[in-house]
Design a protein around this motif. Structure first.
Motif, PDB file in Angstrom:
ATOM      1  N   ASP A  50       0.871  -1.173   0.000  1.00  0.00           N
ATOM      2  CA  ASP A  50       0.000   0.000   0.000  1.00  0.00           C
ATOM      3  C   ASP A  50       0.912   1.228   0.000  1.00  0.00           C
ATOM      4  OD1 ASP A  50      -1.540   2.171   0.682  1.00  0.00           O
ATOM      5  OD2 ASP A  50      -2.452   1.278   2.461  1.00  0.00           O
TER       6      ASP A  50
ATOM      7  N   THR B 278      -1.609   5.355  -3.974  1.00  0.00           N
ATOM      8  CA  THR B 278      -2.864   6.111  -3.800  1.00  0.00           C
ATOM      9  C   THR B 278      -2.632   7.621  -3.985  1.00  0.00           C
ATOM     10  OG1 THR B 278      -2.547   5.873  -1.413  1.00  0.00           O
ATOM     11  CG2 THR B 278      -4.050   4.311  -2.468  1.00  0.00           C
TER      12      THR B 278
ATOM     13  N   GLU C 295     -10.021   2.636  -4.736  1.00  0.00           N
ATOM     14  CA  GLU C 295      -9.603   2.681  -3.331  1.00  0.00           C
ATOM     15  C   GLU C 295     -10.827   2.561  -2.413  1.00  0.00           C
ATOM     16  OE1 GLU C 295      -7.323   6.182  -2.546  1.00  0.00           O
ATOM     17  OE2 GLU C 295      -6.657   5.491  -0.588  1.00  0.00           O
TER      18      GLU C 295
ATOM     19  N   TRP D 233      -7.768  -0.888   1.954  1.00  0.00           N
ATOM     20  CA  TRP D 233      -8.176  -1.354   0.621  1.00  0.00           C
ATOM     21  C   TRP D 233      -7.388  -2.565   0.119  1.00  0.00           C
ATOM     22  CZ3 TRP D 233      -4.245  -1.376  -2.846  1.00  0.00           C
ATOM     23  CH2 TRP D 233      -3.159  -0.530  -2.593  1.00  0.00           C
TER      24      TRP D 233
END
Ligand code: GTP
Ligand code: CA
Length: 512
Positions: A56, A133, A176, A452
């Motif tokens: 992540d 992200t 996400e 996520w």
């Protein structure tokens, strides 16, 4: 009258009784054999474990997760669990925009840790995914070339690890939100429809899932199944068919509304009315001071709309510790004036009426957990506001002394973050005193972190089937239990039959 003679010799057992006795004995043996066969034949095979790795790559830092699941059950719900998490040292990968070649090597230490957790013979078949992200979304907007170079560096490192590289990419805000929703509902067992729940669902065609609220450093997501689906804003709607059931999900990701970028936005607004290089900030504790450099401040896409020239290169911030003023200050980030839909959250973004329970994780959890506001007995909205107000009013030297073990960066921002969380939930999404307690702040569900990454892996490995996989009508334990019960009934019946045919004297007495 002559009494019948009682002789001392035992009466001979009749042939029928002998047969019954043998039959009884054989049946008992058969029952024992039946149980033994049932228990041994149906013993679950030795567990064959599979592994998967997801990185992540968030705006503030990168986390590496290792998941495991039994190979023969991979399509069942709730079998995948997190077995390891490794926090990568240093900033998030978007923080390497000036030294892009160092982004990949920063991950090496955590990849080594994964090599130790996963048995060597399974390294090659273990998939590894990286999803970046909001930090990388912002870098891509600011400097596409740097973002591409960071991703190339990361890909090079992941390819050189002994695992099966499956991709390193920037995921969209929609993904996400959706994967966060899948993760928490998978872990909460909400996709599992068995027994009465399945029956109830088929009657009422309801799907009880929990909404997901994720607060990162640079973006925040809200995802839930609304009561009614309106086609007003199709870009906010997703359709899933999972385990034989359809889900229509609303999701939205607000870029620049993660807690770090929200603070930057707030400072940009505050700067508009700044008269000199000193600024009083009600969202920091009294006595707290921070200096920020103005040179790159407005390069950030989250602040660039407020860009203004200043005759100073450094801004000095001094805390005031005033919660009410801080809330008013933050309010400006939520523009509620223009809504082109039947209902909106803020900035003209569609939001259907809130529905059901919500799991709030990432920074929602970190902050509320620090403020002791995540206990099982839920707090009211007023209690939460009052706790944050009290915390903000404490002088910095006192806070620092009490929580000397906490990183200053985190500690100094809990007041702002607490106030921001309330503003986002109360003013932004319009949670009220009535539905506030439907928000559950959660860090982990079982052994797995809420986030996520698990949903992403479940999706990419096709581990969530559209249709419910055919399941044996009984679980192993129910099967064995039933076998034992049947065998016991069989033995009892035979024993009873034998007793009836071979009544001992004591039982015959009262019988006419
Ligand atoms: N107090 C506290 N804050 C944390 C912790 N871990 C991360 N944070 C902060 O909480 C915020 C959100 O962290 P994350 O959820 O990891 O955010 P992210 O994934 O880096 O950011 P996005 O890309 O926007 O999702 C950031 O401001 C972090 O600095 C923690 O363990 N404790
Ligand atoms: Ca995140």
């Amino acid at each position: 009258m002559d009494e019948p003679k009682v002789t001392g010799t035992k009466p001979k057992m009749s042939t029928t009784r002998k047969i019954l006795l043998i039959l009884g004995f054989l049946s008992t043996l058969a029952a024992i054999a039946l149980i033994t066969v049932a228990v041994t034949q149906n013993q679950p095979l030795r567990k064959n474990i599979k592994y998967g790795i997801v990185l992540d790559a968030g705006s503030s830092h990168t986390n590496l997760y290792v998941y495991e699941w039994p190979a023969e059950k991979e399509n069942d719900t709730g079998v995948v669990q997190q077995v390891e998490v490794c926090k990568v040292e240093g900033p998030g990968i978007s923080g390497y925009s000036q030294t892009t070649e160092k982004a990949g090597p920063s991950l090496v230490q955590c990849l080594r840790q994964a090599e130790e957790v996963i048995p060597a013979e399974q390294h090659q078949e273990t998939p590894v995914y990286l999803g970046a992200t909001a930090g990388m979304r912002l870098l891509r907007l600011e400097n596409k070339d740097a973002a591409d170079k960071v991703l190339s560096s990361v890909e090079k490192t992941l390819r050189s690890a002994p695992f099966s590289f499956q991709g390193a990419r920037i995921i969209s805000g929609q993904e996400e939100g959706a994967y966060g929703w899948i993760t928490i509902n998978y872990l909460l067992g909400n996709f599992k429809q068995s027994g009465w729940k399945k029956f109830l669902h088929s009657l009422k065609s309801i799907s009880e899932t929990s909404g997901a609220l994720d607060l990162g450093g640079a973006s925040t997501q809200i995802t839930f199944v609304p009561d009614e689906i309106s086609p007003e804003s199709p870009q906010n709607l997703l359709y899933f068919r999972l385990y034989g059931k359809d889900y229509q999900v609303y999701t939205h990701s607000f870029l620049c509304y993660g807690k770090d970028q929200a603070l930057q936005q707030k400072l940009a607004w505050d700067l508009q009315s700044a008269e000199n290089s000193s600024l009083f900030d009600p969202c920091f504790h009294q006595g707290y001071q921070r200096t920020i450099s103005m040179s790159n401040f407005f390069k950030n896409p989250c602040t660039s709309i407020e860009e203004k020239q200043f005759p100073f290169s450094q801004l000095h911030i001094e805390g005031e510790g005033n919660y009410e003023k801080c809330r008013r200050n933050i309010q400006i980030l939520f523009n509620k004036t223009n809504c082109p839909y039947s209902s909106c959250s803020f900035n003209g973004i569609y939001l259907p009426p809130l529905q059901g329970d919500f799991g709030a994780f990432s920074a929602f959890y970190f902050v509320m957990n620090f403020l002791n506001l995540t206990s099982d007995v839920p707090f009211t909205l007023d209690e939460v506001a009052s706790a944050i107000q009290k915390f903000c009013a404490r002088p910095w030297h006192e806070v620092k002394l009490q929580y000397h073990q906490i990183k200053e960066k985190y500690l100094s921002e809990y007041c702002f973050s607490g106030a921001y969380i309330l503003s986002l939930l109360e003013n932004g999404y319009e949670f009220t005193t009535e539905n506030w307690q439907r928000i559950h702040f959660l860090g982990k569900i079982g052994s797995s972190d809420a986030g996520w990454t698990l949903g992403y892996m479940l999706n990419l490995t096709n581990m969530i089937p559209a249709e419910e996989p055919p399941a044996p009508p009984l679980s192993y334990s129910s099967y064995v239990g039933l076998m034992v019960l049947c065998s016991l009934v069989l033995v009892s019946v035979i024993l009873l039959a034998w007793l009836l045919f071979h009544k001992p004297k004591c039982l015959q007495k009262g019988i006419v």
